[in-house]
Structure formats: C-alpha cells, structure tokens
Design a protein around this motif. Structure first.
Motif, PDB file in Angstrom:
ATOM      1  N   THR A  36       0.835  -1.201   0.000  1.00 10.56           N
ATOM      2  CA  THR A  36       0.000   0.000   0.000  1.00 10.56           C
ATOM      3  C   THR A  36       0.871   1.253   0.000  1.00 10.56           C
ATOM      4  O   THR A  36       0.609   2.209  -0.746  1.00 10.56           O
ATOM      5  N   GLU A  37       1.914   1.248   0.812  1.00 10.70           N
ATOM      6  CA  GLU A  37       2.816   2.400   0.868  1.00 10.70           C
ATOM      7  C   GLU A  37       3.498   2.649  -0.472  1.00 10.70           C
ATOM      8  O   GLU A  37       3.707   3.797  -0.873  1.00 10.70           O
ATOM      9  N   HIS A  38       3.833   1.590  -1.184  1.00 10.25           N
ATOM     10  CA  HIS A  38       4.521   1.744  -2.466  1.00 10.25           C
ATOM     11  C   HIS A  38       3.570   2.116  -3.605  1.00 10.25           C
ATOM     12  O   HIS A  38       3.938   2.900  -4.490  1.00 10.25           O
ATOM     13  N   LEU A  39       2.375   1.555  -3.605  1.00  7.78           N
ATOM     14  CA  LEU A  39       1.517   1.677  -4.781  1.00  7.78           C
ATOM     15  C   LEU A  39       0.489   2.798  -4.704  1.00  7.78           C
ATOM     16  O   LEU A  39       0.142   3.386  -5.737  1.00  7.78           O
ATOM     17  N   GLU A  40      -0.012   3.099  -3.520  1.00  7.14           N
ATOM     18  CA  GLU A  40      -1.073   4.104  -3.458  1.00  7.14           C
ATOM     19  C   GLU A  40      -0.639   5.460  -4.016  1.00  7.14           C
ATOM     20  O   GLU A  40      -1.408   6.091  -4.762  1.00  7.14           O
ATOM     21  N   PRO A  41       0.579   5.957  -3.725  1.00  5.86           N
ATOM     22  CA  PRO A  41       0.978   7.240  -4.325  1.00  5.86           C
ATOM     23  C   PRO A  41       1.025   7.191  -5.854  1.00  5.86           C
ATOM     24  O   PRO A  41       0.658   8.171  -6.517  1.00  5.86           O
ATOM     25  N   LEU A  42       1.445   6.067  -6.421  1.00  4.54           N
ATOM     26  CA  LEU A  42       1.489   5.946  -7.880  1.00  4.54           C
ATOM     27  C   LEU A  42       0.081   5.934  -8.469  1.00  4.54           C
ATOM     28  O   LEU A  42      -0.194   6.597  -9.477  1.00  4.54           O
ATOM     29  N   VAL A  43      -0.804   5.182  -7.847  1.00  5.73           N
ATOM     30  CA  VAL A  43      -2.185   5.127  -8.336  1.00  5.73           C
ATOM     31  C   VAL A  43      -2.843   6.498  -8.210  1.00  5.73           C
ATOM     32  O   VAL A  43      -3.521   6.975  -9.129  1.00  5.73           O
ATOM     33  N   ARG A  44      -2.626   7.160  -7.086  1.00  7.10           N
ATOM     34  CA  ARG A  44      -3.223   8.478  -6.878  1.00  7.10           C
ATOM     35  C   ARG A  44      -2.697   9.486  -7.901  1.00  7.10           C
ATOM     36  O   ARG A  44      -3.428  10.368  -8.362  1.00  7.10           O
ATOM     37  N   GLY A  45      -1.442   9.337  -8.291  1.00  8.49           N
ATOM     38  CA  GLY A  45      -0.850  10.290  -9.216  1.00  8.49           C
ATOM     39  C   GLY A  45      -1.158  10.031 -10.676  1.00  8.49           C
ATOM     40  O   GLY A  45      -1.214  10.975 -11.473  1.00  8.49           O
ATOM     41  N   TYR A  46      -1.364   8.755 -11.055  1.00  6.73           N
ATOM     42  CA  TYR A  46      -1.469   8.432 -12.477  1.00  6.73           C
ATOM     43  C   TYR A  46      -2.781   7.761 -12.886  1.00  6.73           C
ATOM     44  O   TYR A  46      -3.112   7.752 -14.071  1.00  6.73           O
ATOM     45  N   HIS A  47      -3.506   7.178 -11.941  1.00  7.98           N
ATOM     46  CA  HIS A  47      -4.788   6.536 -12.279  1.00  7.98           C
ATOM     47  C   HIS A  47      -5.734   6.685 -11.090  1.00  7.98           C
ATOM     48  O   HIS A  47      -6.181   5.706 -10.492  1.00  7.98           O
ATOM     49  N   PRO A  48      -6.073   7.932 -10.724  1.00 11.32           N
ATOM     50  CA  PRO A  48      -6.812   8.178  -9.478  1.00 11.32           C
ATOM     51  C   PRO A  48      -8.201   7.562  -9.440  1.00 11.32           C
ATOM     52  O   PRO A  48      -8.734   7.320  -8.351  1.00 11.32           O
ATOM     53  N   SER A  49      -8.796   7.265 -10.590  1.00 14.30           N
ATOM     54  CA  SER A  49     -10.143   6.691 -10.569  1.00 14.30           C
ATOM     55  C   SER A  49     -10.161   5.304  -9.930  1.00 14.30           C
ATOM     56  O   SER A  49     -11.217   4.833  -9.492  1.00 14.30           O
ATOM     57  N   MET A  50      -9.006   4.632  -9.848  1.00 18.31           N
ATOM     58  CA  MET A  50      -8.951   3.338  -9.162  1.00 18.31           C
ATOM     59  C   MET A  50      -9.250   3.478  -7.673  1.00 18.31           C
ATOM     60  O   MET A  50      -9.623   2.502  -7.012  1.00 18.31           O
ATOM     61  N   LEU A  51      -9.095   4.690  -7.146  1.00 17.18           N
ATOM     62  CA  LEU A  51      -9.291   4.919  -5.713  1.00 17.18           C
ATOM     63  C   LEU A  51     -10.683   5.453  -5.392  1.00 17.18           C
ATOM     64  O   LEU A  51     -10.952   5.826  -4.252  1.00 17.18           O
ATOM     65  N   TYR A 140       2.798   2.136 -17.626  1.00 15.74           N
ATOM     66  CA  TYR A 140       4.084   2.560 -18.182  1.00 15.74           C
ATOM     67  C   TYR A 140       5.003   3.110 -17.091  1.00 15.74           C
ATOM     68  O   TYR A 140       6.209   2.822 -17.075  1.00 15.74           O
ATOM     69  N   VAL A 141       4.451   3.884 -16.175  1.00 25.61           N
ATOM     70  CA  VAL A 141       5.258   4.430 -15.079  1.00 25.61           C
ATOM     71  C   VAL A 141       5.838   3.298 -14.232  1.00 25.61           C
ATOM     72  O   VAL A 141       7.027   3.316 -13.864  1.00 25.61           O
ATOM     73  N   ILE A 142       5.019   2.302 -13.932  1.00 21.34           N
ATOM     74  CA  ILE A 142       5.486   1.182 -13.111  1.00 21.34           C
ATOM     75  C   ILE A 142       6.548   0.379 -13.851  1.00 21.34           C
ATOM     76  O   ILE A 142       7.594   0.031 -13.285  1.00 21.34           O
ATOM     77  N   VAL A 143       6.307   0.079 -15.124  1.00 19.87           N
ATOM     78  CA  VAL A 143       7.295  -0.667 -15.911  1.00 19.87           C
ATOM     79  C   VAL A 143       8.608   0.104 -15.995  1.00 19.87           C
ATOM     80  O   VAL A 143       9.701  -0.473 -15.857  1.00 19.87           O
ATOM     81  N   SER A 144       8.531   1.406 -16.211  1.00 16.22           N
ATOM     82  CA  SER A 144       9.741   2.226 -16.318  1.00 16.22           C
ATOM     83  C   SER A 144      10.555   2.181 -15.033  1.00 16.22           C
ATOM     84  O   SER A 144      11.787   2.038 -15.058  1.00 16.22           O
ATOM     85  N   ARG A 145       9.884   2.286 -13.904  1.00 12.90           N
ATOM     86  CA  ARG A 145      10.595   2.246 -12.616  1.00 12.90           C
ATOM     87  C   ARG A 145      11.171   0.858 -12.350  1.00 12.90           C
ATOM     88  O   ARG A 145      12.265   0.728 -11.798  1.00 12.90           O
ATOM     89  N   LEU A 146      10.443  -0.148 -12.763  1.00 12.98           N
ATOM     90  CA  LEU A 146      10.927  -1.514 -12.588  1.00 12.98           C
ATOM     91  C   LEU A 146      12.175  -1.757 -13.437  1.00 12.98           C
ATOM     92  O   LEU A 146      13.191  -2.270 -12.958  1.00 12.98           O
ATOM     93  N   PHE A 147      12.124  -1.363 -14.697  1.00 14.40           N
ATOM     94  CA  PHE A 147      13.246  -1.595 -15.603  1.00 14.40           C
ATOM     95  C   PHE A 147      14.460  -0.735 -15.251  1.00 14.40           C
ATOM     96  O   PHE A 147      15.596  -1.139 -15.500  1.00 14.40           O
TER      97      PHE A 147
END
Length: 316
Positions: A36-51, A140-147
């Motif tokens: 939750t700590e890792h993913l919620e900021p990303l979701v809030r910033g790039y796909h807020p409708s999921m929240l 794309y943001v998640i894949v970029s950070r992962l790679f």
C-alpha cells in the motif's frame, strides 16, 4: 487469504511446519501494508479513478502484489539473499505490473487484447508506446521504474521477459482460437493448454527472480519455474467458473477430473521443489505459500460451484 486448511496433514516430508505457516501469516499481514505504501501514491498520481467508488480493482491489485512479495521473499531467501526494502519495492512494482498487464489481456474484448499485445511488443522493442488512458499511463510508469532498477540487457533477465511475453501471446492465441462451447479438446490440445499454463506463471516468477537477484543458476531456474507453473494451475482451478462464464478455455477447466488432476500436479511439483531446493527458511516459506494457496483455491472453487452449479458444468 483464507485461514482454512492450513496444512494438508498428509505427513509428507514437505508438509509445512507450524512455524512456517505462522511466518507466512505474519509476512502476509506485513506486506499488505508495504505494498500500500509503495503503490497508493502511484495510483493516486497516475490513475486516481482506481481509488474511487468501491475500489475493488485497487484492492485486488494490492492482494496480488502482497502474494508477489511473499513469493519474492521466498525466492530471494532460497538464493541466499535478504529480502530488504529495495527488493520489497521491486516486488511491489512487479506485482502491480502483472496485475495491470493481466487486466489488459483478460478484461477487455478480443480486439483490445490483440492490440495490447502488439503494443506491448513495441514497448519491449523500442522502450515506448503511445499512452491512451490513465491505466496505460500507470502501467508505463510502473514498468519504467521496474526496468530502471535492473540491467534488462542481462541475458537471463532479457530472456525471461521475452519468454513471458511469448507465453502471454500463446495463451491469447489458444484462447481466441477456441471456445469452451466447442467439443472437448483432444490430447494434443490439452498438452498445449497445459504447457501454456506452465509458461505463463513459470516465466513470470523467473522474471521476478531476475529483477530481485544478481544472477540465476540453472538448477534454481528449473525449480523456481516449477513453483511458478504450479501457481498457475492453482489459479486456473480457482478461477474456473469465471473463465467458463467468459468462454475462456484453460487446461484446468478442460480436464475430466480437475480436482484430482490438480492434487496430483500439486503433490508432484511440491515434492520436486522440496527435494531440489536447499533446506532453509526460503524453501519452507515457498512451500507453505504454495500449500496455503492450493487449499484456499480449492475452497474458492467449491464455494463457487455451490453458487453457480446450475450455470456452468464442472467435470468432477
């Protein structure tokens, strides 16, 4: 995860000990907070409708990512490394990446699925594709950070990623070429479905391991692939009714006696993992997770069968 059936109680040498089961419980609780700590900021910033609304999709993503961290923890310990904060971050990114990638394949129409796979091929070849919506932007943001945290030109890492992509493509090709409403598949088609199931999750766990570990030796690759393949057979049995409702063919919803078949696969694969991996906390955690996952997905299948037996056939 359900607490039902914490052990198979078969008296086998691999049957998880109480301490391994308790450790698994503790890690699951801990990693729910971590992801939750890792993913919620990303979701809030790039796909807020999921929240917004019920947040069902977001909560499912957190749960899958929690499982991915438990598996990543076990795979890392098996290799003799600590599953530290950096690796927990990688596990969280990878879990979210898998969840979103699966949603592109499973949750839309056939044309969208084909288009996604074509564009994913472009992303892997060129490092970019045109973003059409917030879901793709988050992916794309998640894949970029992962790679960015791993040299993906490393031969093992690159091969694992490409084989996972090929497994996804093959799965979609088999799915779109045939529907459940057709006649029962023959032996060769069943074998193709079984191999496809093995590759989908077997290569996924190898990609995760490649992101977590500096190198993978051949013995490790074979055994971790086996554990990953088992996860997909368990998943497909648990999702049997959902798959049938969407006319989606899998090995587990086409065999005549799925529960008996899954038990045979489970015992065989777990024995192989137990005897092949070095003794230690990592091996014990991995087998405790596989056992828990197997038992809870059996429960899921049986409960859904009671609720929907009039709608879909179950070959048992």
């Amino acid at each position: 995860m359900s607490q039902s059936g914490a052990s198979l109680q078969m008296g086998a040498d691999w049957d998880p000990t109480r301490s391994a089961r308790e450790r698994l419980d503790q890690l699951i609780r801990s990693y729910r907070h971590v992801v939750t700590e890792h993913l919620e900021p990303l979701v809030r910033g790039y796909h807020p409708s999921m929240l917004t609304g019920s947040r069902d999709e977001y909560l499912k993503m957190l749960e899958l990512t929690t499982k991915m961290n438990v598996v990543g923890h076990a795979c890392t310990e098996v290799a003799g490394f600590e599953y530290d904060a950096r690796r927990q971050h990688v596990g969280s990114l990878f879990g979210a990446c898998c969840f979103l990638a699966d949603s592109f394949i499973d949750d839309f129409d056939d044309a969208t699925t084909r288009d996604y796979l074509d564009r994913l091929g472009v992303l892997l070849a060129e490092g970019w594709f045109d973003l059409r919506n917030d879901r793709e932007r988050l992916f794309y943001v998640i894949v970029s950070r992962l790679f960015s945290g791993r040299d993906i030109m490393n031969a093992t890492t690159r091969q694992a990623i490409l084989r996972l992509y090929e497994a996804q493509k093959h799965d979609v090709e088999l799915r779109l070429a045939r529907t459940y409403s057709e006649a029962r598949p023959g032996r060769s088609e069943l074998n193709a479905l079984r191999q496809c199931a093995s590759n989908r999750s077997g290569h996924a766990i190898l990609v995760l391991s490649a992101f977590l570990l500096p190198e993978l030796d051949l013995n490790y690759i074979a055994l971790i692939y086996t554990a990953g393949a088992l996860i997909m057979f368990i998943d497909d049995h648990g999702d049997c009714f959902s798959d049938l409702a969407h006319d989606r063919v899998t090995f587990m919803n086409q065999v005549k006696y799925p529960e008996r078949t899954l038990r045979r696969i489970f015992v065989s694969y777990v024995q192989r993992v137990y005897r092949g991996l070095p003794p230690g906390n990592g091996r014990d955690l991995l087998i405790a997770f596989l056992t828990r996952y197997y038992l809870t997905r059996l429960d899921k299948h049986r409960q859904q069968k009671l609720k929907t037996a009039s709608g879909w056939a179950v070959y048992e």
